[in-house]
Design an enzyme around this catalytic site. Structure first.
Site, PDB file in Angstrom:
ATOM      1  N   PHE A   1       0.934  -1.192   0.001  1.00 17.65           N
ATOM      2  CA  PHE A   1      -0.024   0.051  -0.164  1.00 17.65           C
ATOM      3  C   PHE A   1       1.035   1.330  -0.084  1.00 17.65           C
ATOM      4  CE2 PHE A   1      -2.255   2.710   3.330  1.00 17.65           C
ATOM      5  CZ  PHE A   1      -2.751   3.648   2.450  1.00 17.65           C
TER       6      PHE A   1
ATOM      7  N   LYS B   1       8.020  -4.701  14.988  1.00 15.40           N
ATOM      8  CA  LYS B   1       8.358  -3.472  14.378  1.00 15.40           C
ATOM      9  C   LYS B   1       9.468  -2.704  15.519  1.00 15.40           C
ATOM     10  CE  LYS B   1       7.473  -1.346  11.267  1.00 15.40           C
ATOM     11  NZ  LYS B   1       7.953  -1.643   9.746  1.00 15.40           N
TER      12      LYS B   1
ATOM     13  N   ILE C   1      13.444  -9.480   1.839  1.00 19.18           N
ATOM     14  CA  ILE C   1      14.387  -8.931   2.413  1.00 19.18           C
ATOM     15  C   ILE C   1      15.330  -9.725   3.288  1.00 19.18           C
ATOM     16  CG2 ILE C   1      13.603  -6.685   2.150  1.00 19.18           C
ATOM     17  CD1 ILE C   1      12.629  -6.903   5.453  1.00 19.18           C
TER      18      ILE C   1
ATOM     19  N   TYR D   1       2.866  -7.716  16.501  1.00 19.44           N
ATOM     20  CA  TYR D   1       3.088  -6.593  15.126  1.00 19.44           C
ATOM     21  C   TYR D   1       4.074  -5.579  15.722  1.00 19.44           C
ATOM     22  CZ  TYR D   1       2.885  -2.506  12.228  1.00 19.44           C
ATOM     23  OH  TYR D   1       2.987  -1.595  11.289  1.00 19.44           O
TER      24      TYR D   1
ATOM     25  N   THR E   1       6.402   2.814  12.855  1.00 20.32           N
ATOM     26  CA  THR E   1       4.758   3.035  13.036  1.00 20.32           C
ATOM     27  C   THR E   1       4.672   3.971  14.512  1.00 20.32           C
ATOM     28  OG1 THR E   1       2.740   1.953  13.586  1.00 20.32           O
ATOM     29  CG2 THR E   1       4.801   0.594  13.674  1.00 20.32           C
ATOM     30  N   ASP E   2       3.613   4.436  14.614  1.00 21.00           N
ATOM     31  CA  ASP E   2       3.371   5.167  15.911  1.00 21.00           C
ATOM     32  C   ASP E   2       3.041   3.831  16.916  1.00 21.00           C
ATOM     33  OD1 ASP E   2       0.942   4.197  14.963  1.00 21.00           O
ATOM     34  OD2 ASP E   2       0.105   6.367  15.447  1.00 21.00           O
ATOM     35  N   GLU E   3       2.809   2.705  16.422  1.00 21.67           N
ATOM     36  CA  GLU E   3       2.198   1.514  17.259  1.00 21.67           C
ATOM     37  C   GLU E   3       3.410   1.062  18.439  1.00 21.67           C
ATOM     38  OE1 GLU E   3      -0.252  -1.473  16.018  1.00 21.67           O
ATOM     39  OE2 GLU E   3      -1.209  -0.148  14.509  1.00 21.67           O
TER      40      GLU E   3
HETATM   41  P1  NAD Z   1       1.350  -3.584   3.320  1.00 28.24           P
HETATM   42  O1  NAD Z   1       0.952  -4.909   3.924  1.00 28.24           O
HETATM   43  O2  NAD Z   1       0.296  -3.067   2.307  1.00 28.24           O
HETATM   44  O3  NAD Z   1       2.725  -3.942   2.235  1.00 28.24           O
HETATM   45  C1  NAD Z   1       3.883  -4.764   2.626  1.00 28.24           C
HETATM   46  C2  NAD Z   1       4.820  -5.011   1.361  1.00 28.24           C
HETATM   47  O4  NAD Z   1       5.664  -5.603   2.054  1.00 28.24           O
HETATM   48  C3  NAD Z   1       3.829  -5.955   0.660  1.00 28.24           C
HETATM   49  O5  NAD Z   1       4.045  -5.671  -0.800  1.00 28.24           O
HETATM   50  C4  NAD Z   1       4.720  -7.233   0.723  1.00 28.24           C
HETATM   51  O6  NAD Z   1       4.588  -8.341  -0.241  1.00 28.24           O
HETATM   52  C5  NAD Z   1       5.971  -7.028   1.097  1.00 28.24           C
HETATM   53  N1  NAD Z   1       6.903  -7.971   1.976  1.00 28.24           N
HETATM   54  C6  NAD Z   1       6.412  -8.433   3.074  1.00 28.24           C
HETATM   55  N2  NAD Z   1       7.481  -9.477   3.614  1.00 28.24           N
HETATM   56  C7  NAD Z   1       8.384  -9.029   2.863  1.00 28.24           C
HETATM   57  C8  NAD Z   1       9.932  -9.837   2.757  1.00 28.24           C
HETATM   58  N3  NAD Z   1      10.199 -10.786   3.645  1.00 28.24           N
HETATM   59  N4  NAD Z   1      10.678  -9.212   1.804  1.00 28.24           N
HETATM   60  C9  NAD Z   1      10.170  -8.357   0.838  1.00 28.24           C
HETATM   61  N5  NAD Z   1       9.066  -7.788   0.708  1.00 28.24           N
HETATM   62  C10 NAD Z   1       7.995  -8.215   1.891  1.00 28.24           C
HETATM   63  O7  NAD Z   1       1.871  -2.601   4.356  1.00 28.24           O
HETATM   64  P2  NAD Z   1       1.929  -1.039   4.270  1.00 28.24           P
HETATM   65  O8  NAD Z   1       0.592  -0.447   5.079  1.00 28.24           O
HETATM   66  O9  NAD Z   1       2.086  -0.388   2.996  1.00 28.24           O
HETATM   67  O10 NAD Z   1       3.025  -0.586   5.326  1.00 28.24           O
HETATM   68  C11 NAD Z   1       4.305  -0.397   4.797  1.00 28.24           C
HETATM   69  C12 NAD Z   1       5.201   0.004   5.736  1.00 28.24           C
HETATM   70  O11 NAD Z   1       4.794   1.087   6.642  1.00 28.24           O
HETATM   71  C13 NAD Z   1       5.426  -1.433   6.963  1.00 28.24           C
HETATM   72  O12 NAD Z   1       6.880  -1.173   7.379  1.00 28.24           O
HETATM   73  C14 NAD Z   1       4.466  -0.689   8.070  1.00 28.24           C
HETATM   74  O13 NAD Z   1       4.852  -1.162   9.257  1.00 28.24           O
HETATM   75  C15 NAD Z   1       4.463   0.743   7.947  1.00 28.24           C
HETATM   76  N6  NAD Z   1       3.468   1.684   8.478  1.00 28.24           N
HETATM   77  C16 NAD Z   1       2.387   1.303   8.002  1.00 28.24           C
HETATM   78  C17 NAD Z   1       1.247   2.037   8.515  1.00 28.24           C
HETATM   79  C18 NAD Z   1      -0.195   1.883   7.922  1.00 28.24           C
HETATM   80  O14 NAD Z   1      -1.303   2.602   8.610  1.00 28.24           O
HETATM   81  N7  NAD Z   1      -0.230   1.169   6.996  1.00 28.24           N
HETATM   82  C19 NAD Z   1       1.310   3.060   9.446  1.00 28.24           C
HETATM   83  C20 NAD Z   1       2.820   3.297   9.791  1.00 28.24           C
HETATM   84  C21 NAD Z   1       3.657   2.466   9.425  1.00 28.24           C
HETATM   85  O1  TDX Z   2     -12.502  -5.253  11.399  1.00 29.28           O
HETATM   86  C1  TDX Z   2     -11.972  -4.313  12.090  1.00 29.28           C
HETATM   87  N1  TDX Z   2     -12.797  -3.640  13.024  1.00 29.28           N
HETATM   88  C2  TDX Z   2     -12.297  -2.656  13.836  1.00 29.28           C
HETATM   89  O2  TDX Z   2     -12.851  -2.265  14.520  1.00 29.28           O
HETATM   90  C3  TDX Z   2     -10.390  -3.889  11.756  1.00 29.28           C
HETATM   91  C4  TDX Z   2      -9.868  -4.390  10.636  1.00 29.28           C
HETATM   92  C5  TDX Z   2     -10.240  -2.744  12.901  1.00 29.28           C
HETATM   93  N2  TDX Z   2     -10.905  -2.340  13.662  1.00 29.28           N
HETATM   94  C6  TDX Z   2     -10.378  -1.178  14.672  1.00 29.28           C
HETATM   95  C7  TDX Z   2      -8.885  -1.519  15.068  1.00 29.28           C
HETATM   96  C8  TDX Z   2      -8.348  -0.174  15.418  1.00 29.28           C
HETATM   97  O3  TDX Z   2      -8.788   0.447  16.377  1.00 29.28           O
HETATM   98  O4  TDX Z   2     -10.081  -0.055  13.509  1.00 29.28           O
HETATM   99  C9  TDX Z   2      -8.679   0.342  13.981  1.00 29.28           C
HETATM  100  C10 TDX Z   2      -7.657   0.502  12.862  1.00 29.28           C
HETATM  101  O5  TDX Z   2      -7.300  -0.919  12.639  1.00 29.28           O
HETATM  102  P1  TDX Z   2      -6.235  -1.324  11.562  1.00 29.28           P
HETATM  103  O6  TDX Z   2      -6.739  -0.832  10.270  1.00 29.28           O
HETATM  104  O7  TDX Z   2      -6.267  -2.965  11.847  1.00 29.28           O
HETATM  105  O8  TDX Z   2      -5.161  -0.511  11.936  1.00 29.28           O
HETATM  106  P2  TDX Z   2      -4.190  -0.611  13.328  1.00 29.28           P
HETATM  107  O9  TDX Z   2      -4.324  -1.764  14.188  1.00 29.28           O
HETATM  108  O10 TDX Z   2      -4.327   0.733  14.171  1.00 29.28           O
HETATM  109  O11 TDX Z   2      -2.725  -0.655  12.657  1.00 29.28           O
HETATM  110  C11 TDX Z   2      -2.496   0.094  11.427  1.00 29.28           C
HETATM  111  O12 TDX Z   2      -1.811   1.291  11.652  1.00 29.28           O
HETATM  112  C12 TDX Z   2      -0.352   1.555  12.165  1.00 29.28           C
HETATM  113  C13 TDX Z   2      -1.474  -0.527  10.322  1.00 29.28           C
HETATM  114  O13 TDX Z   2      -1.989  -1.818  10.279  1.00 29.28           O
HETATM  115  C14 TDX Z   2      -0.156  -0.888  11.019  1.00 29.28           C
HETATM  116  O14 TDX Z   2       0.500  -1.399   9.871  1.00 29.28           O
HETATM  117  C15 TDX Z   2       0.348   0.505  11.204  1.00 29.28           C
HETATM  118  O15 TDX Z   2       1.546   0.427  11.676  1.00 29.28           O
END
Ligand code: NAD
Ligand code: TDX
Length: 344
Positions: free
Chosen positions: A12, A152, A61, A148, A124-126
């Site tokens: 994403f 991280k 990776i 998770y 991530t903030d998590e």
């Molecule tokens: P995502 O799950 O959509 O994408 C992760 C990608 O990494 C995928 O394309 C997957 O194929 C690839 N991948 C997984 N394991 C791998 C490996 N071993 N080697 C190579 N590629 C691999 O995740 P995202 O939401 O795009 O998140 C990207 C980064 O941002 C992550 O590091 C996540 O922790 C961080 N992040 C995400 C959020 C969020 O809200 N989505 C918020 C803060 C930080």
């Molecule tokens: O079905 C659901 N119902 C629900 O109530 C899902 C999937 C989530 N939730 C709630 C849980 C959380 O309070 O919504 C909020 C957001 O959930 P997620 O989308 O699963 O995100 P979160 O757990 O906050 O983590 C995300 O943000 C930080 C990303 O997945 C992480 O990769 C990133 O680091």
């Protein structure tokens, strides 16, 4: 010309980031290294896949040999690759430890050997855990609560240690929850939008009052790019848009935007260890010259429109293995909730 490696670039945020880099005037060559797990999708990169300044490599990776081939042609690494879904980490944590910790370690070790200019860890903030009042600052301790976020955090600590011990030129970004186009429908906002479009229940955890600080993916990508270019080596940068929302607020907005029935909202058994609230102090990245451009309400509206127009992207993802995951994660919870509703 700068040679950029984006790991996890078929996911994403990574795919949005690649498009941002290639859309800029500055000349770059972007290589994506991605394992194409269930979360990786080449359709996310369709716009750029045939460009001459872009290379896609399918790989892990954790694979030292592949890194030895790619890194001699790399100036800067952005490490997006990770297992990212909290709920899946509760079902099975091993792949999170392997990719998020061992994978990051492998990349760090190879970055050191190949003398790369900069290594940006996308975190991530998590990692900070939950906060009842106020906002997390970069100097706050790490207190992760899910497998998770613990994975991280392990990565963040290794990144820090490689800087302190070996002088590796690292930077860390910690952003809040992202939303926008190409987000996998397992995550809250796209799951709720697509379920609403399908007329399926929208499973809200607990009392629906958990708070996340939402940022549009374009804003996060601009911030990560800025940190890579202008951030101070060895430092951590929070990236938040200050858009704190309760989940139930977002669920109701989605119902309005889709024009779905309020009856789809289903309060289900909570996620174990569910963090109550995240909030970030982003003054440091503001001082570097970044500020958000997309307000939440507008961003959610355009995101709903994107999912409405791109059914051909998300419908295939929700088939097959996803269905199995969905019924393991939600089947029992939704049927329990329906029984409770029926009794009332
Ligand atoms: P995502 O799950 O959509 O994408 C992760 C990608 O990494 C995928 O394309 C997957 O194929 C690839 N991948 C997984 N394991 C791998 C490996 N071993 N080697 C190579 N590629 C691999 O995740 P995202 O939401 O795009 O998140 C990207 C980064 O941002 C992550 O590091 C996540 O922790 C961080 N992040 C995400 C959020 C969020 O809200 N989505 C918020 C803060 C930080
Ligand atoms: O079905 C659901 N119902 C629900 O109530 C899902 C999937 C989530 N939730 C709630 C849980 C959380 O309070 O919504 C909020 C957001 O959930 P997620 O989308 O699963 O995100 P979160 O757990 O906050 O983590 C995300 O943000 C930080 C990303 O997945 C992480 O990769 C990133 O680091």
């Amino acid at each position: 010309m700068e040679r950029v490696l984006v790991t996890g670039g078929a996911g994403f945020i990574g795919s949005n980031f690649v498009k941002l880099l290639l859309g800029r005037k500055r000349k770059v060559h972007v290589t994506v290294l991605d394992k194409l797990t269930y979360a990786g999708n080449l359709k996310n990169l369709e716009e750029v896949i045939n460009r001459r300044d872009f290379t896609f490599i399918k790989g892990d990776i954790c694979n030292k040999k592949i890194l030895d081939e790619i890194l001699p042609r790399t100036d800067i690494i952005y490490n997006f690759a990770a297992e990212t879904h909290v709920d899946r980490s509760i079902l099975e944590a091993g792949s999170f430890v392997r990719t998020d910790i061992v994978g990051t370690y492998t990349l760090l070790q190879k970055t050191l050997e190949h003398k790369i200019d900069r290594f940006v860890q996308v975190s991530t903030d998590e990692v900070y855990g939950s906060i009842a009042r106020g906002k997390f600052r970069e100097t706050d301790p790490i207190e992760p609560n899910s497998p998770y976020s613990a994975s991280k955090s392990g990565a963040d600590l290794l990144v820090r240690a490689f800087h302190v011990t070996y002088g590796l030129p690292v930077l860390i970004t910690r952003s809040s929850n992202n939303y926008g186009p190409f987000q996998h429908p397992e995550k809250f906002i796209p799951l709720f939008i697509t379920n609403a479009l399908e007329g399926n229940p929208m499973p809200l955890y607990g009392d629906g009052r958990n708070v996340r600080d939402w940022i549009h993916v374009d804003d996060n990508c601009r911030a990560i790019e800025l940190v890579g270019r202008r951030g101070k080596v060895g430092e951590v940068y929070n990236i938040g848009a200050g858009e704190e929302k309760e989940n139930i607020y977002i669920a109701r907005k989605i119902i309005d935007l889709v024009g779905a029935s309020e009856d789809l909202l289903t309060l289900v058994t909570d996620r174990p260890g569910h963090d109550r609230r995240y909030a970030l102090d982003s003054k440091k990245i503001n001082r570097l010259g970044w500020k958000k451009r997309v307000g939440f309400d507008k961003g959610l509206e355009t995101t709903v429109r994107w999912y409405r127009r791109n059914e051909s992207w998300w419908r295939p993802i929700k088939k097959g293995a996803f269905k199995k995951y969905y019924s393991a994660m939600y089947g029992k919870r939704i049927s329990q909730a329906s029984k409770r509703k029926g009794k009332r």
